[in-house]
Design an enzyme around this catalytic site. Structure first.
Site, mmCIF file in Angstrom:
data_model
loop_
_atom_site.group_PDB
_atom_site.id
_atom_site.type_symbol
_atom_site.label_atom_id
_atom_site.label_comp_id
_atom_site.label_asym_id
_atom_site.label_seq_id
_atom_site.Cartn_x
_atom_site.Cartn_y
_atom_site.Cartn_z
ATOM 1 N N LYS A 13 81.897 15.622 73.048
ATOM 2 C CA LYS A 13 81.250 15.575 71.727
ATOM 3 C C LYS A 13 79.750 15.282 71.867
ATOM 4 O O LYS A 13 78.924 15.972 71.275
ATOM 5 C CB LYS A 13 81.907 14.500 70.841
ATOM 6 C CG LYS A 13 83.399 14.698 70.621
ATOM 7 C CD LYS A 13 83.993 13.636 69.731
ATOM 8 C CE LYS A 13 83.984 12.234 70.310
ATOM 9 N NZ LYS A 13 84.791 12.048 71.531
ATOM 10 N N ARG A 88 86.898 8.311 62.324
ATOM 11 C CA ARG A 88 87.956 8.121 63.321
ATOM 12 C C ARG A 88 89.230 7.543 62.733
ATOM 13 O O ARG A 88 90.193 7.319 63.474
ATOM 14 C CB ARG A 88 87.474 7.128 64.386
ATOM 15 C CG ARG A 88 86.756 7.753 65.534
ATOM 16 C CD ARG A 88 86.119 6.628 66.323
ATOM 17 N NE ARG A 88 86.329 6.768 67.712
ATOM 18 C CZ ARG A 88 85.351 7.119 68.569
ATOM 19 N NH1 ARG A 88 84.153 7.371 68.147
ATOM 20 N NH2 ARG A 88 85.608 7.192 69.839
ATOM 21 N N ARG A 127 81.600 9.951 84.486
ATOM 22 C CA ARG A 127 80.402 9.884 83.637
ATOM 23 C C ARG A 127 79.496 8.720 84.034
ATOM 24 O O ARG A 127 79.949 7.628 84.333
ATOM 25 C CB ARG A 127 80.821 9.699 82.176
ATOM 26 C CG ARG A 127 79.615 9.469 81.272
ATOM 27 C CD ARG A 127 79.907 9.625 79.826
ATOM 28 N NE ARG A 127 80.952 8.726 79.368
ATOM 29 C CZ ARG A 127 81.473 8.775 78.148
ATOM 30 N NH1 ARG A 127 81.057 9.693 77.298
ATOM 31 N NH2 ARG A 127 82.407 7.932 77.794
ATOM 32 N N ARG A 160 79.792 3.199 81.860
ATOM 33 C CA ARG A 160 80.175 2.440 80.664
ATOM 34 C C ARG A 160 81.381 1.564 80.953
ATOM 35 O O ARG A 160 82.297 1.983 81.653
ATOM 36 C CB ARG A 160 80.505 3.419 79.525
ATOM 37 C CG ARG A 160 79.301 3.762 78.683
ATOM 38 C CD ARG A 160 79.529 4.881 77.715
ATOM 39 N NE ARG A 160 80.752 4.808 76.918
ATOM 40 C CZ ARG A 160 81.055 5.674 75.953
ATOM 41 N NH1 ARG A 160 80.227 6.667 75.672
ATOM 42 N NH2 ARG A 160 82.174 5.561 75.277
ATOM 43 N N ARG A 171 91.839 3.817 75.084
ATOM 44 C CA ARG A 171 91.098 4.696 74.157
ATOM 45 C C ARG A 171 91.914 5.937 73.829
ATOM 46 O O ARG A 171 91.886 6.437 72.706
ATOM 47 C CB ARG A 171 89.751 5.093 74.772
ATOM 48 C CG ARG A 171 88.748 3.954 74.732
ATOM 49 C CD ARG A 171 87.614 4.179 75.709
ATOM 50 N NE ARG A 171 86.741 5.270 75.353
ATOM 51 C CZ ARG A 171 85.957 5.907 76.227
ATOM 52 N NH1 ARG A 171 85.969 5.565 77.500
ATOM 53 N NH2 ARG A 171 85.180 6.870 75.820
HETATM 54 P P1 AP5 Z 1 80.718 13.333 76.634
HETATM 55 O O1 AP5 Z 1 79.926 14.418 75.999
HETATM 56 O O2 AP5 Z 1 80.043 12.038 76.898
HETATM 57 O O3 AP5 Z 1 82.082 13.134 75.828
HETATM 58 P P2 AP5 Z 1 82.366 12.440 74.431
HETATM 59 O O4 AP5 Z 1 83.407 13.237 73.744
HETATM 60 O O5 AP5 Z 1 81.072 12.193 73.697
HETATM 61 O O6 AP5 Z 1 83.003 11.099 74.976
HETATM 62 P P3 AP5 Z 1 82.827 9.587 74.535
HETATM 63 O O7 AP5 Z 1 83.542 8.785 75.589
HETATM 64 O O8 AP5 Z 1 81.398 9.216 74.293
HETATM 65 O O9 AP5 Z 1 83.599 9.591 73.228
HETATM 66 P P4 AP5 Z 1 84.267 8.426 72.572
HETATM 67 O O10 AP5 Z 1 84.603 9.050 71.285
HETATM 68 O O11 AP5 Z 1 85.378 7.780 73.282
HETATM 69 O O12 AP5 Z 1 83.131 7.300 72.608
HETATM 70 P P5 AP5 Z 1 82.056 6.803 71.561
HETATM 71 O O13 AP5 Z 1 80.807 6.553 72.278
HETATM 72 O O14 AP5 Z 1 82.039 7.670 70.348
HETATM 73 O O15 AP5 Z 1 81.320 13.903 77.997
HETATM 74 C C1 AP5 Z 1 82.038 13.064 78.885
HETATM 75 C C2 AP5 Z 1 81.651 13.385 80.330
HETATM 76 O O16 AP5 Z 1 82.100 14.704 80.646
HETATM 77 C C3 AP5 Z 1 80.128 13.382 80.601
HETATM 78 O O17 AP5 Z 1 79.889 12.862 81.879
HETATM 79 C C4 AP5 Z 1 79.736 14.867 80.540
HETATM 80 O O18 AP5 Z 1 78.633 15.149 81.394
HETATM 81 C C5 AP5 Z 1 81.014 15.550 81.014
HETATM 82 N N1 AP5 Z 1 81.266 16.829 80.370
HETATM 83 C C6 AP5 Z 1 81.078 17.166 79.067
HETATM 84 N N2 AP5 Z 1 81.443 18.440 78.838
HETATM 85 C C7 AP5 Z 1 81.901 18.911 80.039
HETATM 86 C C8 AP5 Z 1 82.420 20.185 80.460
HETATM 87 N N3 AP5 Z 1 82.556 21.225 79.605
HETATM 88 N N4 AP5 Z 1 82.779 20.321 81.756
HETATM 89 C C9 AP5 Z 1 82.639 19.278 82.640
HETATM 90 N N5 AP5 Z 1 82.146 18.074 82.291
HETATM 91 C C10 AP5 Z 1 81.785 17.886 81.002
HETATM 92 O O19 AP5 Z 1 82.729 5.429 71.086
HETATM 93 C C11 AP5 Z 1 82.820 4.330 71.976
HETATM 94 C C12 AP5 Z 1 83.496 3.175 71.259
HETATM 95 O O20 AP5 Z 1 82.709 2.782 70.115
HETATM 96 C C13 AP5 Z 1 84.897 3.464 70.679
HETATM 97 O O21 AP5 Z 1 85.917 3.313 71.655
HETATM 98 C C14 AP5 Z 1 84.975 2.392 69.584
HETATM 99 O O22 AP5 Z 1 85.227 1.133 70.109
HETATM 100 C C15 AP5 Z 1 83.550 2.384 69.025
HETATM 101 N N6 AP5 Z 1 83.389 3.366 67.944
HETATM 102 C C16 AP5 Z 1 82.583 4.469 67.942
HETATM 103 N N7 AP5 Z 1 82.698 5.148 66.794
HETATM 104 C C17 AP5 Z 1 83.604 4.455 66.033
HETATM 105 C C18 AP5 Z 1 84.169 4.678 64.756
HETATM 106 N N8 AP5 Z 1 83.819 5.746 64.005
HETATM 107 N N9 AP5 Z 1 85.071 3.786 64.315
HETATM 108 C C19 AP5 Z 1 85.420 2.695 65.032
HETATM 109 N N10 AP5 Z 1 84.943 2.439 66.270
HETATM 110 C C20 AP5 Z 1 84.038 3.314 66.760
#
Ligand code: AP5
Length: 215
Positions: A13, A88, A127, A160, A171
């Site tokens: 994402k 979410r 990552r 992270r 997660r």
């Molecule tokens: P990346 O693009 O970083 O993936 P992502 O989907 O953004 O993953 P996240 O782990 O950031 O998502 P998340 O939803 O768990 O975390 P968030 O920060 O929102 O890609 C991942 C890796 O793969 C990278 O190294 C990239 O280079 C690689 N990659 C990407 N595409 C690729 C491809 N096609 N091929 C190969 N490699 C690839 O949330 C973190 C925490 O915050 C949550 O757990 C929660 O505690 C809190 N939080 C955030 N939002 C909320 C909410 N709305 N409500 C409640 N709690 C929340």
């Protein structure tokens, strides 16, 4: 254009949101990034949120709903935005609908990035990110030129806390139990555009932009 990027942890994402920012000239609103910045700044909200984030639990709805409501009112979001990691939960989706309605606006699409679990674990465990300029890397798929050093600003890259195996597992369960049901919510509203998130970052981006061509 008002988009939601939907998908499990590690689906790409954040990676795709950054490319969409460049293509459409609208901001990425990542609740994860906003919460991590609040933690790094040592604000009371950030310190409280970090307790949930480190284990892979969701931060309470009232906290994230408030964050998004404030962020969407900023000047750069008036022509649209890409929501990354929000909503979410069902209460978050309902709060977003209510806020859009108050503003006389609506979502254009919810793009779901679909990736098998094994690939998600591989993406998350490799990552690395820059704590200084927030650039993202993957040790195999998008490595920095020099091991563990950010190409853009020279800072030491970090992993992270929630990309460690126990937190990744939790997660995934959290996504399955609390977030995945939103697919039906957006399907019923005719907004869901499912997309194959496997393949290279460029391939996935090509599919996403093709799926948005009619907007
Ligand atoms: P990346 O693009 O970083 O993936 P992502 O989907 O953004 O993953 P996240 O782990 O950031 O998502 P998340 O939803 O768990 O975390 P968030 O920060 O929102 O890609 C991942 C890796 O793969 C990278 O190294 C990239 O280079 C690689 N990659 C990407 N595409 C690729 C491809 N096609 N091929 C190969 N490699 C690839 O949330 C973190 C925490 O915050 C949550 O757990 C929660 O505690 C809190 N939080 C955030 N939002 C909320 C909410 N709305 N409500 C409640 N709690 C929340």
């Amino acid at each position: 254009m008002r988009l939601v990027l939907f998908g499990p942890p590690g689906a790409g994402k954040g990676t795709q949101a950054q490319r969409l920012v460049e293509k459409f000239g609208i901001p990425q609103i990542s609740t994860g990034e906003i919460l991590r910045k609040a933690k790094a700044d040592g604000t009371p909200m950030g310190t409280e949120a970090a307790r949930y984030m480190s284990t892979g639990d969701l931060v309470p709805d009232e906290v994230v709903v408030g964050i998004v409501e404030e962020r969407i009112q900023e000047d750069d979001a008036q022509k649209g935005y890409i929501l990354d990691g929000y909503p979410r939960t069902l209460p978050q989706a309902e709060a977003l609908d209510a806020m859009l309605e108050r503003r006389g606006e609506s979502l254009d699409a919810v793009v779901s990035i679909e990736v098998p679990t094994e690939a998600l674990v591989e993406r998350l465990s490799g990552r690395r990110s820059c704590p200084s300029c927030q650039a993202g890397y993957h040790m195999e798929f998008d490595p920095p030129e020099e091991a563990d050093i950010c190409d853009k600003c020279g800072a030491a890259l970090i992993q992270r806390e929630d990309d460690k195996p126990d937190a990744i597992r939790h997660r995934m369960t959290t996504f399955h139990d609390q977030t995945a049901p939103l697919m039906a919510y957006y399907q019923e509203r005719g907004l869901l555009r499912p997309g194959d998130g496997e393949g290279s970052m460029d391939e996935v981006f090509g599919r996403i932009t093709a799926s948005l061509e009619d907007l």
